[in-house]
Design a protein around this motif. Structure first.
Motif, PDB file in Angstrom:
ATOM      1  N   ALA A 183      30.732  60.825  21.273  1.00 34.53           N
ATOM      2  CA  ALA A 183      30.109  59.588  20.358  1.00 34.53           C
ATOM      3  C   ALA A 183      28.509  59.941  20.393  1.00 34.53           C
ATOM      4  O   ALA A 183      28.082  59.719  19.426  1.00 34.53           O
ATOM      5  N   ALA A 184      27.831  60.220  21.659  1.00 34.02           N
ATOM      6  CA  ALA A 184      26.636  60.415  21.587  1.00 34.02           C
ATOM      7  C   ALA A 184      26.217  61.469  20.459  1.00 34.02           C
ATOM      8  O   ALA A 184      25.275  61.437  19.953  1.00 34.02           O
ATOM      9  N   ALA A 185      27.046  62.645  20.810  1.00 34.91           N
ATOM     10  CA  ALA A 185      26.571  63.810  19.767  1.00 34.91           C
ATOM     11  C   ALA A 185      26.742  63.430  18.339  1.00 34.91           C
ATOM     12  O   ALA A 185      25.835  63.772  17.463  1.00 34.91           O
ATOM     13  N   ARG A 186      27.610  62.674  17.877  1.00 35.48           N
ATOM     14  CA  ARG A 186      27.922  62.157  16.678  1.00 35.48           C
ATOM     15  C   ARG A 186      26.893  61.274  16.247  1.00 35.48           C
ATOM     16  O   ARG A 186      26.284  61.381  15.188  1.00 35.48           O
ATOM     17  N   ALA A 187      26.639  60.508  17.027  1.00 34.75           N
ATOM     18  CA  ALA A 187      25.525  59.528  16.690  1.00 34.75           C
ATOM     19  C   ALA A 187      24.185  60.160  16.518  1.00 34.75           C
ATOM     20  O   ALA A 187      23.548  59.880  15.619  1.00 34.75           O
ATOM     21  N   VAL A 188      24.069  61.377  17.424  1.00 27.48           N
ATOM     22  CA  VAL A 188      22.498  62.209  16.841  1.00 27.48           C
ATOM     23  C   VAL A 188      22.852  62.729  15.627  1.00 27.48           C
ATOM     24  O   VAL A 188      21.720  62.613  14.758  1.00 27.48           O
ATOM     25  N   LEU A 222      17.576  56.473  16.266  1.00 26.95           N
ATOM     26  CA  LEU A 222      18.782  57.068  16.233  1.00 26.95           C
ATOM     27  C   LEU A 222      19.138  57.715  17.864  1.00 26.95           C
ATOM     28  O   LEU A 222      20.348  57.638  18.135  1.00 26.95           O
ATOM     29  N   TYR A 223      18.279  58.012  18.352  1.00 23.69           N
ATOM     30  CA  TYR A 223      18.565  58.330  19.988  1.00 23.69           C
ATOM     31  C   TYR A 223      18.836  57.247  20.654  1.00 23.69           C
ATOM     32  O   TYR A 223      19.867  57.480  21.573  1.00 23.69           O
ATOM     33  N   ASP A 224      18.267  56.057  20.424  1.00 25.52           N
ATOM     34  CA  ASP A 224      18.829  55.029  21.496  1.00 25.52           C
ATOM     35  C   ASP A 224      20.036  54.597  20.985  1.00 25.52           C
ATOM     36  O   ASP A 224      20.861  54.224  21.777  1.00 25.52           O
ATOM     37  N   GLU A 225      20.547  54.498  19.807  1.00 24.14           N
ATOM     38  CA  GLU A 225      22.085  54.577  19.762  1.00 24.14           C
ATOM     39  C   GLU A 225      22.896  55.533  20.251  1.00 24.14           C
ATOM     40  O   GLU A 225      23.940  55.087  20.827  1.00 24.14           O
ATOM     41  N   ALA A 226      22.310  56.686  20.114  1.00 22.76           N
ATOM     42  CA  ALA A 226      23.268  57.759  20.661  1.00 22.76           C
ATOM     43  C   ALA A 226      23.454  57.786  22.378  1.00 22.76           C
ATOM     44  O   ALA A 226      24.464  57.650  22.988  1.00 22.76           O
ATOM     45  N   PHE A 227      22.210  56.953  22.933  1.00 25.12           N
ATOM     46  CA  PHE A 227      22.103  57.176  24.474  1.00 25.12           C
ATOM     47  C   PHE A 227      22.949  55.718  25.054  1.00 25.12           C
ATOM     48  O   PHE A 227      23.235  55.589  25.962  1.00 25.12           O
ATOM     49  N   ARG A 228      23.410  55.024  23.878  1.00 32.30           N
ATOM     50  CA  ARG A 228      24.354  53.684  24.356  1.00 32.30           C
ATOM     51  C   ARG A 228      25.621  54.113  24.098  1.00 32.30           C
ATOM     52  O   ARG A 228      26.598  53.332  24.263  1.00 32.30           O
ATOM     53  N   ALA A 229      25.969  55.476  23.382  1.00 29.36           N
ATOM     54  CA  ALA A 229      27.286  55.519  23.158  1.00 29.36           C
ATOM     55  C   ALA A 229      28.143  55.692  24.791  1.00 29.36           C
ATOM     56  O   ALA A 229      27.696  55.766  25.496  1.00 29.36           O
ATOM     57  N   ARG A 230      29.598  55.541  24.310  1.00 32.95           N
ATOM     58  CA  ARG A 230      30.624  55.395  25.531  1.00 32.95           C
ATOM     59  C   ARG A 230      31.287  56.954  25.842  1.00 32.95           C
ATOM     60  O   ARG A 230      31.935  56.834  26.737  1.00 32.95           O
ATOM     61  N   SER A 231      30.770  57.768  25.023  1.00 29.41           N
ATOM     62  CA  SER A 231      31.198  59.308  25.655  1.00 29.41           C
ATOM     63  C   SER A 231      30.201  60.178  25.101  1.00 29.41           C
ATOM     64  O   SER A 231      29.526  59.874  24.157  1.00 29.41           O
ATOM     65  N   ALA A 232      30.395  61.465  25.543  1.00 27.58           N
ATOM     66  CA  ALA A 232      29.429  62.355  24.913  1.00 27.58           C
ATOM     67  C   ALA A 232      29.666  62.934  23.531  1.00 27.58           C
ATOM     68  O   ALA A 232      28.765  63.015  22.871  1.00 27.58           O
ATOM     69  N   VAL A 276      15.902  67.614  26.129  1.00 30.70           N
ATOM     70  CA  VAL A 276      16.099  67.129  27.517  1.00 30.70           C
ATOM     71  C   VAL A 276      16.599  65.832  27.820  1.00 30.70           C
ATOM     72  O   VAL A 276      17.399  65.723  28.442  1.00 30.70           O
ATOM     73  N   GLU A 277      16.141  64.968  26.795  1.00 28.15           N
ATOM     74  CA  GLU A 277      16.717  63.561  26.915  1.00 28.15           C
ATOM     75  C   GLU A 277      18.256  63.493  26.482  1.00 28.15           C
ATOM     76  O   GLU A 277      18.928  62.733  27.047  1.00 28.15           O
ATOM     77  N   ILE A 278      18.619  64.320  25.797  1.00 30.43           N
ATOM     78  CA  ILE A 278      20.022  64.468  24.857  1.00 30.43           C
ATOM     79  C   ILE A 278      20.935  65.160  26.051  1.00 30.43           C
ATOM     80  O   ILE A 278      22.025  64.645  26.432  1.00 30.43           O
ATOM     81  N   ALA A 279      20.403  66.025  26.905  1.00 28.21           N
ATOM     82  CA  ALA A 279      21.005  66.660  27.920  1.00 28.21           C
ATOM     83  C   ALA A 279      21.274  65.698  29.047  1.00 28.21           C
ATOM     84  O   ALA A 279      22.288  65.490  29.717  1.00 28.21           O
TER      85      ALA A 279
END
Length: 182
Positions: A67-72, A55-65, A118-121
């Motif tokens: 979108a990353a937050a939503r993916a998490v 789930l984090y892998d997908e979030a970290f590929r997001a094109r915006s913060a 930390v990784e999300i930050a």
């Protein structure tokens, strides 16, 4: 099998006898193979990390913060309500509160949760340089917010909240982003 037991019952709620039965070996063989319950738990957590980490892998590929937050958050809903898996999140409930004898396990789990934050930050910080966060937003505080909501989703799932309600809560959490921001 050990992973599912720890996921469902937590570190202290899972007995050595139950683990041996689930794995299909006598207790002495379990000790011979894994050393002790803590070692087996940490191996299960490592395996869980590979499973849940997607789930984090997908979030970290997001094109915006955003979108990353939503993916998490949506990934967390999927994880804690997965078909064929226990409700909740092993990282949150596996060893959140322990006896003094298990304090080392609780501390290790707390470190792993902090590392995820930390990784999300770091992910959110990538977007700062391109104006991907609203003015004045701190990536570390935003990561703490997202992980706090995600942990709450896990607790609510373990408490029986249905997937549809968890999804609505995650969507509501996303309303912090100002209108029109990415």
């Amino acid at each position: 099998m050990a992973l599912r037991l720890f996921w469902r019952h937590g570190y202290e709620g899972t007995s050595i006898a139950a683990l041996a039965e689930a794995v299909g070996v006598p207790v002495p063989s379990l000790y011979a193979a894994f050393g002790n319950k803590e070692s087996l738990f940490l191996r299960a957590v490592e395996h869980y990390g590979r499973y849940a980490g997607r789930l984090y892998d997908e979030a970290f590929r997001a094109r915006s913060a955003k979108a990353a937050a939503r993916a998490v958050l949506m990934g967390e809903v999927e994880l804690v309500c997965g078909r064929g898996t226990p409700e909740g999140c092993l990282m949150v409930q596996g060893a959140l509160a322990t006896s003094p004898e298990s304090e080392v396990v609780r501390e290790k789990m707390a470190r792993l949760r902090r590392q995820a934050e930390v990784e999300i930050a770091h992910c959110f910080a990538r977007f700062c340089s391109v104006g991907g966060l609203p003015a004045g937003w701190d990536p570390k505080t935003l990561a703490a917010y997202v992980t706090t909501v995600a942990a709450g989703l896990a607790v609510q799932a373990k408490s029986g909240m249905p997937r549809a309600q968890l999804t609505r809560v995650a969507e509501m959490a996303m309303l912090i982003w100002p209108e029109g921001s990415q």
